[in-house]
Design an enzyme around this catalytic site. Structure first.
Site, PDB file in Angstrom:
ATOM      1  N   ASP A  67     -11.510  -4.069   7.283  1.00  0.00           N
ATOM      2  CA  ASP A  67     -11.410  -5.623   7.095  1.00  0.00           C
ATOM      3  C   ASP A  67     -12.107  -6.289   8.352  1.00  0.00           C
ATOM      4  O   ASP A  67     -12.715  -6.985   8.018  1.00  0.00           O
ATOM      5  CB  ASP A  67      -9.825  -5.923   7.195  1.00  0.00           C
ATOM      6  CG  ASP A  67      -9.012  -5.210   5.886  1.00  0.00           C
ATOM      7  OD1 ASP A  67      -9.950  -4.984   4.922  1.00  0.00           O
ATOM      8  OD2 ASP A  67      -8.097  -4.784   6.071  1.00  0.00           O
TER       9      ASP A  67
ATOM     10  N   HIS B 245      -3.325  -4.345   4.466  1.00  0.00           N
ATOM     11  CA  HIS B 245      -4.713  -3.973   3.882  1.00  0.00           C
ATOM     12  C   HIS B 245      -4.702  -4.268   2.430  1.00  0.00           C
ATOM     13  O   HIS B 245      -4.803  -3.118   1.597  1.00  0.00           O
ATOM     14  CB  HIS B 245      -5.076  -2.726   4.337  1.00  0.00           C
ATOM     15  CG  HIS B 245      -6.399  -2.278   3.854  1.00  0.00           C
ATOM     16  ND1 HIS B 245      -7.775  -3.026   4.120  1.00  0.00           N
ATOM     17  CD2 HIS B 245      -6.829  -1.410   2.956  1.00  0.00           C
ATOM     18  CE1 HIS B 245      -8.663  -2.384   3.384  1.00  0.00           C
ATOM     19  NE2 HIS B 245      -8.077  -1.495   2.757  1.00  0.00           N
TER      20      HIS B 245
HETATM   21  N1  LIG Z   1      -7.896   1.789   4.388  1.00  0.00           N
HETATM   22  C1  LIG Z   1      -9.214   1.410   3.973  1.00  0.00           C
HETATM   23  O1  LIG Z   1      -9.535   0.378   4.417  1.00  0.00           O
HETATM   24  C2  LIG Z   1      -9.706   2.182   2.743  1.00  0.00           C
HETATM   25  C3  LIG Z   1      -9.049   3.166   1.929  1.00  0.00           C
HETATM   26  N2  LIG Z   1      -9.603   3.858   0.964  1.00  0.00           N
HETATM   27  C4  LIG Z   1      -8.864   4.662   0.294  1.00  0.00           C
HETATM   28  O2  LIG Z   1      -9.172   6.254   0.693  1.00  0.00           O
HETATM   29  C5  LIG Z   1      -8.792   7.124  -0.252  1.00  0.00           C
HETATM   30  C6  LIG Z   1      -9.883   8.072  -0.569  1.00  0.00           C
HETATM   31  O3  LIG Z   1     -10.905   7.424  -1.050  1.00  0.00           O
HETATM   32  P1  LIG Z   1     -12.242   8.306  -1.488  1.00  0.00           P
HETATM   33  O4  LIG Z   1     -12.831   9.228  -0.172  1.00  0.00           O
HETATM   34  O5  LIG Z   1     -13.211   7.388  -1.862  1.00  0.00           O
HETATM   35  O6  LIG Z   1     -11.893   9.109  -2.485  1.00  0.00           O
HETATM   36  P2  LIG Z   1     -12.410  10.490  -3.152  1.00  0.00           P
HETATM   37  O7  LIG Z   1     -11.893  10.832  -4.497  1.00  0.00           O
HETATM   38  O8  LIG Z   1     -13.899  10.545  -2.951  1.00  0.00           O
HETATM   39  O9  LIG Z   1     -11.901  11.493  -2.036  1.00  0.00           O
HETATM   40  C7  LIG Z   1     -10.428  11.938  -1.927  1.00  0.00           C
HETATM   41  C8  LIG Z   1     -10.384  13.381  -1.595  1.00  0.00           C
HETATM   42  O10 LIG Z   1      -8.999  13.751  -1.211  1.00  0.00           O
HETATM   43  C9  LIG Z   1      -8.832  14.984  -1.729  1.00  0.00           C
HETATM   44  N3  LIG Z   1      -7.163  15.321  -2.119  1.00  0.00           N
HETATM   45  C10 LIG Z   1      -6.624  14.888  -3.152  1.00  0.00           C
HETATM   46  N4  LIG Z   1      -5.345  15.527  -3.050  1.00  0.00           N
HETATM   47  C11 LIG Z   1      -5.419  16.172  -1.730  1.00  0.00           C
HETATM   48  C12 LIG Z   1      -4.235  16.734  -1.086  1.00  0.00           C
HETATM   49  N5  LIG Z   1      -3.143  16.888  -1.653  1.00  0.00           N
HETATM   50  N6  LIG Z   1      -4.623  17.181   0.131  1.00  0.00           N
HETATM   51  C13 LIG Z   1      -5.800  17.099   0.498  1.00  0.00           C
HETATM   52  N7  LIG Z   1      -6.835  16.559   0.128  1.00  0.00           N
HETATM   53  C14 LIG Z   1      -6.541  15.924  -1.249  1.00  0.00           C
HETATM   54  C15 LIG Z   1      -9.714  14.963  -3.133  1.00  0.00           C
HETATM   55  O11 LIG Z   1     -10.048  16.547  -3.279  1.00  0.00           O
HETATM   56  C16 LIG Z   1     -10.959  14.344  -2.647  1.00  0.00           C
HETATM   57  O12 LIG Z   1     -11.782  15.092  -1.844  1.00  0.00           O
HETATM   58  C17 LIG Z   1      -8.459   6.034  -1.426  1.00  0.00           C
HETATM   59  O13 LIG Z   1      -6.717   6.362  -1.477  1.00  0.00           O
HETATM   60  C18 LIG Z   1      -9.113   4.671  -1.085  1.00  0.00           C
HETATM   61  O14 LIG Z   1      -8.418   3.795  -1.869  1.00  0.00           O
HETATM   62  C19 LIG Z   1     -10.838   3.453   0.631  1.00  0.00           C
HETATM   63  C20 LIG Z   1     -11.611   2.654   1.283  1.00  0.00           C
HETATM   64  C21 LIG Z   1     -10.943   1.730   2.464  1.00  0.00           C
HETATM   65  O1  LIG Z   2     -11.006  -1.704  -2.118  1.00  0.00           O
HETATM   66  C1  LIG Z   2     -10.621  -0.461  -2.109  1.00  0.00           C
HETATM   67  O2  LIG Z   2      -9.812  -0.074  -3.150  1.00  0.00           O
HETATM   68  C2  LIG Z   2     -10.777   0.341  -0.997  1.00  0.00           C
HETATM   69  C3  LIG Z   2     -10.568  -0.294   0.092  1.00  0.00           C
HETATM   70  O3  LIG Z   2      -9.496  -0.406   0.596  1.00  0.00           O
HETATM   71  C4  LIG Z   2     -11.488  -1.309   0.873  1.00  0.00           C
HETATM   72  O4  LIG Z   2     -12.763  -0.950   0.557  1.00  0.00           O
HETATM   73  O5  LIG Z   2     -11.059  -2.151   1.551  1.00  0.00           O
END
Ligand SMILES: NC(=O)C1=CN([C@@H]2O[C@H](COP(=O)(O)OP(=O)(O)OC[C@H]3O[C@@H](n4cnc5c(N)ncnc54)[C@H](O)[C@@H]3O)[C@@H](O)[C@H]2O)C=CC1
Ligand SMILES: O=C([O-])CC(=O)C(=O)O
Length: 334
Positions: free
Chosen positions: A151, A180
């Site tokens: 953010d 967030h």
């Molecule tokens: N805090 C923030 O600002 C942001 C948070 N996110 C969040 O981050 C998370 C991941 O997003 P992406 O990488 O795009 O998803 P993705 O689906 O590409 O990767 C997630 C990974 O987690 C793994 N996974 C699932 N269950 C698991 C477990 N029990 N143990 C270990 N690994 C496991 C999957 O195999 C996969 O490789 C989502 O919840 C998303 O909403 C995304 C963007 C910004």
């Molecule tokens: O928008 C989403 O779901 C992933 C996230 O948290 C972000 O990009 O800030």
């Protein structure tokens, strides 16, 4: 010697985040855990000529415990991302259980590590980790962080676009507080290091505020079903992790925004609750970090009436999100 661990290391965020941590000279060991593909990701990264020794683990044979052994900092981007039309809270159903299980692993294998939670909904997943740690008697509020850096990164970029000079983006600093998701994301544009143009109207200010609050939706829409922000999140996560690594290595005066339990600094947390006019347990604001974790929770500073109204709008949703995470762990597993 500093060991960093990524849980969810084979994912859209996990892979580029692991790359950026491998490139950080303060990391001497990098543990990668996921339910798929970590041996390949680890083999690939291990050829990069930087100090960190890389190892990849899968669930069989106690892979989680092995990955976590000796960890100083654990970053968690495990779980499912949004598709168009979903809110972050819609991810709770699947991600809450994933985070509970990973937190249980950390509580037993690396209870003293700094824990950085990226998985959504952050407003609820951070309380889930805290409640699991409490159950295991290892909760240290000074070492648990919800990663809200994206953010802040977005605010820097969008403000530099308004100023008309993207080369300023790395030096623009805008505090973003609250939580967030949507309205819980509160940019304090009046405190921007680079003021907005004096001609900027209140409707332009509202539109810019909205863009920072709902920046994640822009990426979800553009990816059209293929997920949410991964590369910008990896950048932001690595930036936050780099600050934590500096603090662990003894650097003084490290300040970063993060969503923390307000008991991490009792005096600062109580002062913040007073500013909010509400006894919330978690809130994101700038925190000072030292080798043992949070040293100081900073106040919000002087807010405009508009920013004050945004903070007040964030509070009820934050309270609901926090309660949902806490209750999830309070409920016995069926
Ligand atoms: N805090 C923030 O600002 C942001 C948070 N996110 C969040 O981050 C998370 C991941 O997003 P992406 O990488 O795009 O998803 P993705 O689906 O590409 O990767 C997630 C990974 O987690 C793994 N996974 C699932 N269950 C698991 C477990 N029990 N143990 C270990 N690994 C496991 C999957 O195999 C996969 O490789 C989502 O919840 C998303 O909403 C995304 C963007 C910004
Ligand atoms: O928008 C989403 O779901 C992933 C996230 O948290 C972000 O990009 O800030």
């Amino acid at each position: 010697m500093t060991k960093a661990v990524v849980l969810g290391a084979a994912g859209g965020i996990g892979q580029p985040l692991a790359l950026l941590l491998k490139a950080n000279p303060l990391v001497t060991e990098l543990g990668l855990f996921d339910i798929v593909n970590t041996p390949g990701v680890a083999a690939d990264l291990s050829h990069i000529a930087t100090p960190a020794k890389v190892e990849g683990y899968l669930p069989p044979d106690d892979g989680l415990a092995k990955a976590l052994k000796g960890a100083d900092i654990v970053v968690i981007p495990a779980g499912v991302p949004r598709k168009p039309g979903m809110t972050r809270d819609d991810l709770f159903k699947i991600n809450a259980g994933i985070i509970r299980d990973l937190a249980t692993g950390i509580a037993t294998s690396a209870p003293k590590a700094f824990v950085l939670v990226i998985s959504n909904p952050v407003n609820s997943t951070v309380p889930i980790v805290a409640e699991v740690f409490k159950k295991h008697g290892v909760f240290d509020p000074k070492k648990l962080f919800g990663v809200t850096t994206l953010d802040v990164v977005r605010a820097s970029t969008f403000v530099s676009e308004v100023i008309g000079d993207l080369s300023k983006a790395p030096s623009v600093v805008v505090p973003v507080v609250g939580g967030h998701s949507g309205v819980t994301i509160v940019p304090l544009l009046s405190q921007s290091s680079h003021p907005l143009p004096s001609s900027y109207s209140s409707s332009e200010l509202e539109a810019l505020t909205y863009r920072i609050q709902f920046g994640g939706d822009e990426v979800v829409k553009a990816k059209d079903g293929a997920g949410s922000a991964t590369l910008s999140m990896a950048y932001a996560g690595a930036e936050f992790a780099a600050k934590v690594l500096k603090a662990i290595s003894g650097e003084k005066g490290v300040i970063a925004p993060s969503y923390v339990h307000l008991s991490a600094d009792k005096a600062g947390g109580d002062a913040l609750k007073k500013e909010l006019g509400k006894d919330l347990d978690y809130f994101s604001t700038n925190v000072e970090i030292g080798p043992e974790g949070v040293v100081k929770i900073n106040s919000l500073g002087k807010l405009t009436d508009y920013e004050q109204s945004l903070v007040q709008a964030a509070i009820p949703e934050l309270a609901t999100n926090i309660e949902k995470g806490v209750t999830f762990i309070g409920t016995p597993k069926l």
